[in-house]
Design an enzyme around this catalytic site. Sequence first.
Site, PDB file in Angstrom:
ATOM      1  CE1 TYR A 224       5.436 -29.351  43.078  1.00  0.00           C
ATOM      2  CE2 TYR A 224       3.893 -28.002  43.076  1.00  0.00           C
ATOM      3  CZ  TYR A 224       4.495 -28.535  42.398  1.00  0.00           C
ATOM      4  OH  TYR A 224       4.504 -28.568  41.082  1.00  0.00           O
TER       5      TYR A 224
ATOM      6  NE  ARG B 119       7.777 -14.472  47.956  1.00  0.00           N
ATOM      7  CZ  ARG B 119       9.080 -14.703  47.420  1.00  0.00           C
ATOM      8  NH1 ARG B 119       9.113 -14.402  46.515  1.00  0.00           N
ATOM      9  NH2 ARG B 119      10.030 -15.644  48.080  1.00  0.00           N
TER      10      ARG B 119
ATOM     11  CG  HIS C  14       4.556 -24.020  40.329  1.00  0.00           C
ATOM     12  ND1 HIS C  14       5.939 -23.994  40.271  1.00  0.00           N
ATOM     13  CD2 HIS C  14       4.384 -25.922  40.382  1.00  0.00           C
ATOM     14  CE1 HIS C  14       6.649 -25.423  40.264  1.00  0.00           C
ATOM     15  NE2 HIS C  14       5.992 -26.343  40.166  1.00  0.00           N
TER      16      HIS C  14
ATOM     17  CG  HIS D 206       6.165 -37.295  40.231  1.00  0.00           C
ATOM     18  ND1 HIS D 206       4.519 -36.495  41.016  1.00  0.00           N
ATOM     19  CD2 HIS D 206       6.769 -35.884  41.024  1.00  0.00           C
ATOM     20  CE1 HIS D 206       4.989 -35.690  41.654  1.00  0.00           C
ATOM     21  NE2 HIS D 206       6.544 -35.355  40.775  1.00  0.00           N
TER      22      HIS D 206
ATOM     23  CG  HIS E 241      11.064 -33.987  43.392  1.00  0.00           C
ATOM     24  ND1 HIS E 241       9.716 -34.375  44.545  1.00  0.00           N
ATOM     25  CD2 HIS E 241       9.711 -34.033  42.482  1.00  0.00           C
ATOM     26  CE1 HIS E 241       8.889 -33.852  44.554  1.00  0.00           C
ATOM     27  NE2 HIS E 241       8.710 -33.268  42.946  1.00  0.00           N
ATOM     28  CD  GLU E 242      10.307 -33.732  39.056  1.00  0.00           C
ATOM     29  OE1 GLU E 242       9.198 -34.458  38.032  1.00  0.00           O
ATOM     30  OE2 GLU E 242      10.026 -32.571  39.282  1.00  0.00           O
TER      31      GLU E 242
ATOM     32  CE1 TYR F 126      -4.811 -31.400  48.228  1.00  0.00           C
ATOM     33  CE2 TYR F 126      -6.415 -29.273  47.418  1.00  0.00           C
ATOM     34  CZ  TYR F 126      -5.003 -30.287  47.137  1.00  0.00           C
ATOM     35  OH  TYR F 126      -3.908 -29.503  46.157  1.00  0.00           O
TER      36      TYR F 126
ATOM     37  CG  HIS G   7       9.642 -26.375  36.142  1.00  0.00           C
ATOM     38  ND1 HIS G   7      10.392 -25.926  36.996  1.00  0.00           N
ATOM     39  CD2 HIS G   7       8.560 -27.251  36.686  1.00  0.00           C
ATOM     40  CE1 HIS G   7       9.546 -26.335  38.518  1.00  0.00           C
ATOM     41  NE2 HIS G   7       8.756 -26.721  38.155  1.00  0.00           N
ATOM     42  CB  ALA G   8      12.947 -30.734  36.719  1.00  0.00           C
TER      43      ALA G   8
ATOM     44  CD  GLU H 202       5.124 -32.352  43.095  1.00  0.00           C
ATOM     45  OE1 GLU H 202       5.736 -32.629  42.980  1.00  0.00           O
ATOM     46  OE2 GLU H 202       3.650 -32.577  41.835  1.00  0.00           O
TER      47      GLU H 202
END
Length: 611
Positions: free
Chosen positions: A518, A484, A508, A384, A380-381, A220, A350-351, A408
């Site tokens: 994400y 969580r 994932h 990409h 969204h897709e 990054y 999964h998309a 994303e």
Amino acid sequence: MNMTFTKVSKLSALIAISLGATACNKTEATDAPAVDKIAEAKQFITDAESTMADLSIEINRSEWIYSNFITEDTAALSASVSEKYTGTSVKLATESAQYADLTLDPADKRKLNILRSSIVLPAPLDPAKNAELANISAQLNGLYGKGKYCFEDGRCLTQPELSAIMGESNNPEELLEVWKGWREISKPMRPLFEREVELANEGAQDLGYQNLSELWRSQYDMKPDDFSNELDRLWGQVKPLYDSLHCYVRGELNEQYGDTVAPATGAIPAHLLGNMWAQSWGNVYDQVAPQDADPGYDVTELLAKHNYDEVKMVKQAESFFTSLGFEALPDTFWERSLFVQPKDRDVVCHASAWDLDNEDDIRIKMCIQKTAEDFTVIHHELGHNFYQRAYKEQPFIFKNSANDGFHEAIGDTVALSITPNYLKQIGLLDEVPDASKDIGLLLKQALDKVAFLPFGLMIDQWRWKVFSGEITPEQYNQAWWDLREKYQGVKAPIARNESDFDPGAKYHVPGNVPYTRYFLAHILQFQFHKSLCEIAGDNGPVHRCSIYGNKEAGAKLNTMLEMGQSKPWPEALAAVTGTKEMDAKAVLDYFAPLQIWLDEQNKTANRQCGW
């Protein structure tokens, strides 16, 4: 067949040449003039780029076939190509280190850094371990892709079908059975995942990193610990908004289900939030919506009313991008994409978006449901795909997004423009609701976007701790639920133990897809949206803005997309926003009216917020 052999021959030759050069350099480096070393580095980059470009086409095709035809044979082919690709990537990454201290031009320096740090699952240099890692990765993907849960009545349902029940049912017993049933598929993953971590950590150490956590956080354009601090800063900005939303939703669920099923205090049981992973809560909107907030339409119903099938949904999403000035998708996209779940074979539903040849062979693969949620996912897709095509003129190593959060964010930025105004423009909606309905619309958006933020953050918080050894295999599941609860205020609805492997129930994790992207995307999309609305000259409330049809906003967006990964992400960010710093203030601005309303509701109901 011959093409494959040609690629393998090129690959073998390069490895032999590279290894020979490395051996020579160890004895001759002190004698070689600096200019020769720089020329050598440039040739190394050119050769590496050519090899990886060729090999990427081979692995993309094998992965596409495997994801669309899950069999023992396709798994073996996928593992074989993955082994070759990973092994080559690791060798090139290792060899690139010898040029790290040279004074190269910025582009070549950047390419070397990307070569070294962009491997998600680095294999050890040992060929046997490389092969083992590739096989484990294929097995994990297969376990997820073939996963089904069978009810007592004989119905065996896939993940999308089970997720549909999670999104539609209000029966807590049915929700619990589906929630628990899907997590049975991930139990066999635990020993495979544990070994995969061992091998990938060894691969990361061969590249000079302490562990896989450090490698992942090195991608990054900043030091790994600085990046972690940046995430903490962004989360700190949005946490008060999340806390208000959590408090309100928990209170509403408590009123519906009662204390036994949905306690009024503490963490929320994960099976009650309308999503298989409690990652976004939009499906419980009807259960928690304020009175008189109904905008008078439901996008799922509008799609049915106007006879939208799966292909028409994709066509409409494409038209958003073309309205901004982007070229239409190529014919091959429509010929080669997968839109509908086949009845005759197992596929990974999964998309996902694909770029098979680094040029124009772009596709999506998803088992589309004719719902409002998938209408958004398609946008969204395609984000990409349009990004992939925008940077196709870049050198191969720069054919990527500025950072993975950018990739994303682009489609989601466009999806923020799926406003009532947009729905009217495209003929799905007759009348735009007045501003009195904004709270309901904002709440629905927040249940998807704001609710997701801590989930988007915690998955890699868990993985980074696993990679670094802070979380041991004996603590996998307990640590998962501890995080969580810490970040999301969500808990398992029934007792879990270390015979379970609940992280593996999320694609994932077995798919080895980093997840922090994400979280970043959910920050960046609002920052992009606000800036593009300003460019488009929309001075109204940012949550009502749609950039549909605005060529000026599209041109500014395209300027950033065409940069690919050729510049550090702050420069790409500045191309659209004018600033080099990620800032979650745009999220707060977008939801400002909602947070005021949520705090009023929680105060009026005398709710005890927090968990």
